[in-house]
Design a protein around this motif. Structure first.
Motif, short mmCIF file in Angstrom:
data_model
loop_
_atom_site.label_atom_id
_atom_site.label_comp_id
_atom_site.label_asym_id
_atom_site.label_seq_id
_atom_site.Cartn_x
_atom_site.Cartn_y
_atom_site.Cartn_z
N GLU A 150 4.33 -19.78 -29.13
CA GLU A 150 4.59 -18.81 -30.36
C GLU A 150 4.42 -19.49 -31.64
O GLU A 150 4.12 -18.80 -32.72
CB GLU A 150 6.12 -18.35 -30.05
N ILE A 151 4.65 -20.89 -31.69
CA ILE A 151 4.53 -21.48 -33.02
C ILE A 151 3.02 -21.58 -33.30
O ILE A 151 2.53 -21.46 -34.46
CB ILE A 151 5.22 -22.93 -32.86
N LEU A 152 2.31 -22.00 -32.14
CA LEU A 152 0.63 -21.75 -32.52
C LEU A 152 0.22 -20.34 -32.85
O LEU A 152 -0.43 -20.39 -34.05
CB LEU A 152 0.06 -22.01 -31.13
N GLN A 153 0.71 -19.17 -32.54
CA GLN A 153 0.40 -17.99 -32.92
C GLN A 153 0.71 -17.89 -34.41
O GLN A 153 -0.13 -17.23 -35.26
CB GLN A 153 1.25 -17.11 -31.98
N LEU A 154 2.05 -18.24 -34.83
CA LEU A 154 2.40 -18.00 -36.06
C LEU A 154 1.40 -19.02 -37.03
O LEU A 154 1.45 -18.67 -38.14
CB LEU A 154 4.04 -18.49 -36.34
N SER A 155 1.35 -20.10 -36.64
CA SER A 155 0.70 -21.23 -37.24
C SER A 155 -0.90 -20.61 -37.65
O SER A 155 -1.24 -20.72 -38.83
CB SER A 155 0.49 -22.59 -36.74
N LYS A 156 -1.45 -20.01 -36.74
CA LYS A 156 -2.67 -19.46 -36.91
C LYS A 156 -2.55 -18.38 -37.99
O LYS A 156 -3.44 -18.39 -38.68
CB LYS A 156 -3.10 -19.04 -35.56
N CYS A 167 11.99 -18.06 -37.25
CA CYS A 167 11.88 -16.75 -36.77
C CYS A 167 11.59 -15.86 -38.27
O CYS A 167 11.09 -14.70 -38.06
CB CYS A 167 13.07 -16.26 -36.14
N ARG A 168 12.55 -16.17 -39.29
CA ARG A 168 12.56 -15.52 -40.52
C ARG A 168 10.96 -15.48 -41.10
O ARG A 168 10.63 -14.48 -41.47
CB ARG A 168 13.66 -15.93 -41.61
N LEU A 169 10.37 -16.65 -40.87
CA LEU A 169 8.84 -16.61 -41.40
C LEU A 169 8.14 -15.78 -40.58
O LEU A 169 7.30 -15.03 -41.41
CB LEU A 169 8.59 -18.21 -41.46
N ALA A 170 8.26 -15.61 -39.52
CA ALA A 170 7.45 -14.99 -38.37
C ALA A 170 7.71 -13.36 -38.72
O ALA A 170 6.84 -12.53 -38.88
CB ALA A 170 7.74 -15.02 -36.91
N ALA A 171 8.94 -12.94 -39.16
CA ALA A 171 9.17 -11.50 -39.34
C ALA A 171 8.52 -11.38 -40.76
O ALA A 171 8.07 -10.11 -40.72
CB ALA A 171 10.85 -11.28 -39.46
N LYS A 172 8.53 -11.97 -41.56
CA LYS A 172 7.79 -11.85 -42.93
C LYS A 172 6.23 -11.51 -42.44
O LYS A 172 5.70 -10.78 -43.38
CB LYS A 172 7.87 -12.74 -44.05
N LEU A 189 5.70 -10.64 -37.50
CA LEU A 189 5.62 -11.09 -35.70
C LEU A 189 6.87 -11.05 -35.39
O LEU A 189 7.93 -11.57 -36.14
CB LEU A 189 4.96 -12.38 -35.80
N THR A 190 6.97 -11.07 -34.09
CA THR A 190 8.45 -11.35 -33.26
C THR A 190 7.99 -12.68 -32.44
O THR A 190 6.65 -12.92 -31.83
CB THR A 190 8.99 -10.29 -32.49
N LEU A 191 8.97 -13.71 -32.28
CA LEU A 191 8.74 -14.79 -31.55
C LEU A 191 9.94 -14.65 -30.53
O LEU A 191 11.01 -15.18 -30.72
CB LEU A 191 9.22 -15.93 -32.45
N PRO A 192 9.84 -13.95 -29.28
CA PRO A 192 10.79 -13.68 -28.55
C PRO A 192 11.61 -14.79 -27.96
O PRO A 192 12.65 -14.80 -27.80
CB PRO A 192 10.23 -12.85 -27.36
N THR A 193 10.77 -15.79 -27.63
CA THR A 193 11.50 -16.97 -26.78
C THR A 193 12.44 -17.81 -28.13
O THR A 193 13.61 -18.19 -27.76
CB THR A 193 10.64 -17.83 -26.24
N ASN A 194 11.79 -17.85 -29.31
CA ASN A 194 12.71 -18.76 -30.41
C ASN A 194 13.68 -17.73 -30.67
O ASN A 194 14.88 -18.32 -30.97
CB ASN A 194 11.64 -18.96 -31.41
N GLN A 195 13.55 -16.41 -30.77
CA GLN A 195 14.54 -15.59 -31.05
C GLN A 195 15.76 -15.68 -30.17
O GLN A 195 16.97 -15.68 -30.41
CB GLN A 195 14.13 -14.24 -31.10
N PHE A 196 15.42 -15.67 -28.76
CA PHE A 196 16.39 -15.83 -27.75
C PHE A 196 17.36 -17.02 -27.80
O PHE A 196 18.61 -17.34 -27.86
CB PHE A 196 15.72 -15.63 -26.60
N LEU A 197 16.46 -18.23 -28.29
CA LEU A 197 17.14 -19.61 -28.53
C LEU A 197 18.07 -19.56 -29.57
O LEU A 197 19.08 -20.11 -29.67
CB LEU A 197 16.17 -20.82 -28.45
N TYR A 198 17.62 -18.97 -30.65
CA TYR A 198 18.38 -18.76 -32.02
C TYR A 198 19.79 -17.96 -31.53
O TYR A 198 20.89 -18.68 -31.85
CB TYR A 198 17.57 -18.15 -33.08
#
Ligand SMILES: NC(=O)C1=CN([C@@H]2O[C@H](COP(=O)(O)OP(=O)(O)OC[C@H]3O[C@@H](n4cnc5c(N)ncnc54)[C@H](OP(=O)(O)O)[C@@H]3O)[C@@H](O)[C@H]2O)C=CC1
Ligand SMILES: CC(C)(CO)C(=O)C(=O)O
Length: 319
Positions: A235-241, A290-295, A298-307
């Motif tokens: 998920e982080i790689l996807q957002l980083s891209k 997760c907030r950065l992704a939302a902007k 994007l949703t980051l399901p595993t990170n959101q679950f952990l949060y």
């Protein structure tokens, strides 16, 4: 070194493990610093203790470092090292706001992202920098700090935006003035990369040590934890891209495993916070991500679950 009015060169807000570590080495290097404690009761307890008991390389000394609190602060602050936990920063700064020079140098030495933007909004003319450290320290009691592991500290512009107005010369001068031997502080030409990589590693290790209630190294032999690590990393790689930050996290999966192996015996800072019934830095770590992704839509399901899980566990802890 003190300034013209004989005030300390650096004030340190947050006399915990990291703040005390810097204060003790400053004192041992003959540099005047000042610890800013939370309130008068904390200051009285500190004075009754006689200073900070500082342990390093199997030696312990009691260092009577100058200390004050918001009620007793009597001079303008020009240089402030902020070593509170991320979520404590704004309240701590508010308590001494009247004493902070508008053009002060404010250095946040803490994990997580997103706080510097808030600090800059409160102090629009200040120079706000962020530092990231791999030094290890812990408090064995309220005013006793142990230097547990040697590391390195990098300092630079407080943003993951590659564009920055902070000159390397400014960061270098500040890094030098915070390098109290043996602590090594260097200016980073690419702080964005340092901060993004550090955030990614904290996202992939800290919440999982809480979820699985284990030391960092134990994640490596837990198949469920390894699956979570892979998902967090993907998920982080996807957002980083999407953010054009992917060059900063090349080989992230391997780096995360290496950090877990190299710090195998550590209880992560998040696990320690949970075990002590304290708030964690999840909001400035996974929450920020997760907030950065939302902007970005994007949703980051595993990170959101952990949060969500860490928030739930923290709330249960509070009862
Ligand atoms: N410890 C380590 O080895 C490492 C820590 N870090 C990061 O460094 C940062 C600091 O960590 P650490 O030193 O371990 O944390 P600690 O919890 O030991 O220290 C935080 C300090 O901030 C103080 N504080 C909180 N609110 C206020 C306030 N309003 N006014 C004055 N003081 C206040 C706390 O006071 P009180 O005691 O009264 O609550 C405490 O002394 C964190 O972001 C952490 O993730 C990074 C790498 C390594
Ligand atoms: C790198 C790691 C995971 C080491 O424990 C850390 O930074 C933390 O615990 O906050």
């Amino acid at each position: 070194m003190t300034n013209k009015a004989n005030n300390p060169a650096w004030s340190i807000l947050g006399a915990g493990a990291i703040g005390s570590l810097w204060a003790c080495y400053a004192q041992n290097n003959g540099q005047a610093v000042e610890l800013i404690l939370r309130d008068q009761a904390s200051l009285a307890a500190y004075q009754a203790h006689g200073g900070i008991s500082f342990s390093s390389e199997q030696q312990t000394q009691l260092l009577n470092i100058s200390a004050c609190c918001p009620e007793t602060l009597a001079h303008p602050i020009q240089q402030l090292l902020i070593t509170t936990k991320a979520q404590q920063t704004i309240a701590a700064l508010q308590s001494i706001k009247a004493h902070i020079h508008p053009k002060a140098h404010l250095v946040l030495l803490q994990n997580g992202l997103g706080i510097t933007e808030q600090v800059q909004a409160h102090f629009p003319q200040a120079l706000v920098l962020q530092a990231s450290t791999t030094e290890g320290a812990y408090r064995s009691s309220r005013f006793a700090v142990v230097h547990a592991g040697r590391g390195q500290t990098l300092i630079g512009a407080a943003s993951i935006e590659p564009r920055t107005n902070t000159s390397l010369a400014q960061s270098t001068a500040i890094a030098e003035s915070l390098s109290f031997a043996p602590l090594q502080v260097a200016a980073s030409e690419n702080m964005a990369a340092v901060l993004w990589r550090k955030l990614a590693i904290n996202c992939a290790i800290n919440p999982l040590t809480v979820l699985h209630r284990c030391r960092n190294g134990e994640l490596l032999s837990n198949p469920a934890a390894l699956t979570h690590i892979s998902q967090v990393v993907d998920e982080i790689l996807q957002l980083s891209k999407q953010l054009h930050l992917d060059q900063y996290v090349e080989g992230l999966q391997q780096q995360v495993l290496d950090v877990a192996r190299n710090t195998a015996n550590n209880r992560s800072s998040m696990l320690q916070d949970i075990e002590s019934g304290r708030e964690t830095e999840i909001d400035a770590i996974t929450g920020y991500l997760c907030r950065l992704a939302a902007k970005q839509g994007l949703t980051l399901p595993t990170n959101q679950f952990l949060y969500d899980e860490i928030q739930r566990i923290t709330a249960l802890n509070r009862r």
